[in-house]
Design a protein around this motif. Structure first.
Motif, PDB file in Angstrom:
ATOM      1  N   ALA A 150      -9.519   2.238   6.498  1.00  0.00           N
ATOM      2  CA  ALA A 150      -8.347   1.367   6.358  1.00  0.00           C
ATOM      3  C   ALA A 150      -8.720  -0.074   6.061  1.00  0.00           C
ATOM      4  CB  ALA A 150      -7.501   1.436   7.635  1.00  0.00           C
ATOM      5  N   VAL A 151      -9.889  -0.501   6.533  1.00  0.00           N
ATOM      6  CA  VAL A 151     -10.315  -1.883   6.319  1.00  0.00           C
ATOM      7  C   VAL A 151     -10.517  -2.176   4.830  1.00  0.00           C
ATOM      8  CG1 VAL A 151     -12.775  -1.404   6.502  1.00  0.00           C
ATOM      9  CG2 VAL A 151     -11.915  -3.648   7.162  1.00  0.00           C
ATOM     10  N   LEU A 152     -10.713  -1.125   4.014  1.00  0.00           N
ATOM     11  CA  LEU A 152     -10.919  -1.297   2.581  1.00  0.00           C
ATOM     12  C   LEU A 152      -9.617  -1.230   1.787  1.00  0.00           C
ATOM     13  CD1 LEU A 152     -14.056   1.004   2.122  1.00  0.00           C
ATOM     14  CD2 LEU A 152     -14.007  -1.469   2.481  1.00  0.00           C
ATOM     15  N   GLY A 153      -8.491  -1.166   2.478  1.00  0.00           N
ATOM     16  CA  GLY A 153      -7.206  -1.009   1.812  1.00  0.00           C
ATOM     17  C   GLY A 153      -6.928  -2.094   0.792  1.00  0.00           C
TER      18      GLY A 153
ATOM     19  N   SER B   1      -9.805  12.507   3.393  1.00  0.00           N
ATOM     20  CA  SER B   1     -10.974  11.833   2.837  1.00  0.00           C
ATOM     21  C   SER B   1     -10.787  10.323   2.952  1.00  0.00           C
ATOM     22  CB  SER B   1     -11.166  12.212   1.365  1.00  0.00           C
ATOM     23  OG  SER B   1     -11.340  13.598   1.223  1.00  0.00           O
ATOM     24  N   PRO B   2     -11.884   9.575   3.153  1.00  0.00           N
ATOM     25  CA  PRO B   2     -11.751   8.119   3.260  1.00  0.00           C
ATOM     26  C   PRO B   2     -11.149   7.496   2.008  1.00  0.00           C
ATOM     27  CG  PRO B   2     -13.906   8.853   4.022  1.00  0.00           C
ATOM     28  CD  PRO B   2     -13.251  10.034   3.382  1.00  0.00           C
ATOM     29  N   LEU B   3     -11.573   7.969   0.819  1.00  0.00           N
ATOM     30  CA  LEU B   3     -11.083   7.437  -0.451  1.00  0.00           C
ATOM     31  C   LEU B   3     -10.756   8.590  -1.391  1.00  0.00           C
ATOM     32  CD1 LEU B   3     -13.705   4.586  -1.013  1.00  0.00           C
ATOM     33  CD2 LEU B   3     -11.362   4.305  -0.195  1.00  0.00           C
ATOM     34  N   ARG B   4      -9.602   8.501  -2.059  1.00  0.00           N
ATOM     35  CA  ARG B   4      -9.211   9.523  -3.022  1.00  0.00           C
ATOM     36  C   ARG B   4      -8.586   8.844  -4.233  1.00  0.00           C
ATOM     37  NH1 ARG B   4      -6.858  11.480   1.594  1.00  0.00           N
ATOM     38  NH2 ARG B   4      -4.780  11.083   0.736  1.00  0.00           N
ATOM     39  N   LEU B   5      -8.909   9.342  -5.424  1.00  0.00           N
ATOM     40  CA  LEU B   5      -8.280   8.859  -6.641  1.00  0.00           C
ATOM     41  C   LEU B   5      -6.954   9.587  -6.786  1.00  0.00           C
ATOM     42  CD1 LEU B   5      -8.577   7.056  -9.156  1.00  0.00           C
ATOM     43  CD2 LEU B   5      -9.620   9.008 -10.313  1.00  0.00           C
TER      44      LEU B   5
ATOM     45  N   VAL C  84      -5.860   4.292  -5.912  1.00  0.00           N
ATOM     46  CA  VAL C  84      -6.777   4.856  -4.923  1.00  0.00           C
ATOM     47  C   VAL C  84      -6.075   4.937  -3.564  1.00  0.00           C
ATOM     48  CG1 VAL C  84      -8.997   4.599  -3.763  1.00  0.00           C
ATOM     49  CG2 VAL C  84      -8.754   3.909  -6.154  1.00  0.00           C
ATOM     50  N   THR C  85      -6.111   6.106  -2.963  1.00  0.00           N
ATOM     51  CA  THR C  85      -5.555   6.301  -1.632  1.00  0.00           C
ATOM     52  C   THR C  85      -6.659   6.109  -0.605  1.00  0.00           C
ATOM     53  OG1 THR C  85      -3.933   7.895  -2.462  1.00  0.00           O
ATOM     54  CG2 THR C  85      -4.365   7.899  -0.095  1.00  0.00           C
ATOM     55  N   VAL C  86      -6.409   5.217   0.348  1.00  0.00           N
ATOM     56  CA  VAL C  86      -7.397   4.905   1.376  1.00  0.00           C
ATOM     57  C   VAL C  86      -6.987   5.566   2.680  1.00  0.00           C
ATOM     58  CG1 VAL C  86      -8.552   3.051   2.645  1.00  0.00           C
ATOM     59  CG2 VAL C  86      -7.903   2.707   0.262  1.00  0.00           C
TER      60      VAL C  86
END
Length: 235
Positions: free
Chosen positions: A130-133, A88-92, A123-125
């Motif tokens: 990746a640009v939102l890391g 997933s793009p973003l995960r808590l 948050v795991t990116v």
């Protein structure tokens, strides 16, 4: 209640639970009182420090009036293994949650609100985002408010969060940074291409300039020789 269960992934159980149920009847109008309930406890493996659920079911009249209140303190959220799932793009990945909510159903109308405090979120990116890391790397605590209205047949849900302003500001800075980098790259690419294409032209212009200068020098020298009369002679 399963106090024998130790901390285990995916297990939802209570190690301590106490409660009370009053007024449960098949004829509420005759009994004359609403059904009341409340539960208190804690979850196995310190999953939640404290859990409380209470409410009422009031069916004494045609217009029923039901209510549920929920409170959970320090509910621990931890990401489980995801190797078999699609990334997933973003995960808590982890956080502590404090939950306070209430929902009332009067007749068919809904009226509810849930407030969620998210503490120490991690948050795991994923690679696709990746640009939102950097944006989520040091994200602080925030709250989420959920409002519920409408009817049972057509419910409406509203959502607001203090994280929106923080994320919006961070995203604007990120976009500006990325745009500046993109602009610099485009300028460099154009300059490199133009310089490469103009190199032969510059050489040709330089050669032409030298030719013209030589020709002018030759003509000026010749004109100087023929336009000067020897001394002592009459022109």
């Amino acid at each position: 209640v399963r106090p024998d269960i130790k901390k285990a992934t995916g297990i939802f159980a209570f190690e301590r639970l106490a409660g009370e149920l009053r007024g449960l009847t098949s004829h509420p109008a005759i009994y004359g009182k609403p059904t009341l309930f409340k539960l208190n406890g804690s979850m196995v493996g310190n999953l939640a420090k404290d859990f409380a659920l209470s409410g009422q079911f009031d069916h004494r009249k045609t217009l029923t009036d039901d209510r549920i209140d929920l409170s959970v303190k320090e509910l621990r959220v931890e990401e489980t293994g995801t190797s078999s799932r699609q990334e997933s793009p973003l995960r808590l990945a982890s956080a502590l949650l404090n939950v306070n909510g209430s929902l009332r159903v009067k007749g068919g109308a809904l009226d509810g609100r849930v407030l969620l405090d998210v503490l120490n979120p991690q948050v795991t990116v994923g690679s696709s985002a990746a640009v939102l890391g950097d944006l989520f790397k040091n994200m602080g605590s925030f709250d989420v408010a959920l409002s519920i209205g409408g009817t049972l047949d057509q419910p409406s849900i509203g959502l607001s969060s203090s994280a929106i302003k923080t994320l919006t500001s961070g995203l604007e800075n990120l976009i500006q940074k990325e745009m500046k980098g993109l602009q610099d790259s485009v300028r460099n690419a154009i300059a490199s291409r133009v310089d490469k294409n103009l190199a032969p032209a510059k050489n040709e212009v330089g050669n032409l300039e030298k030719l013209i200068q030589g020709e002018l020098s030759s003509r000026l020298g010749l004109a100087g020789l023929t336009g000067t009369a020897p001394k002592g002679t009459k022109g």
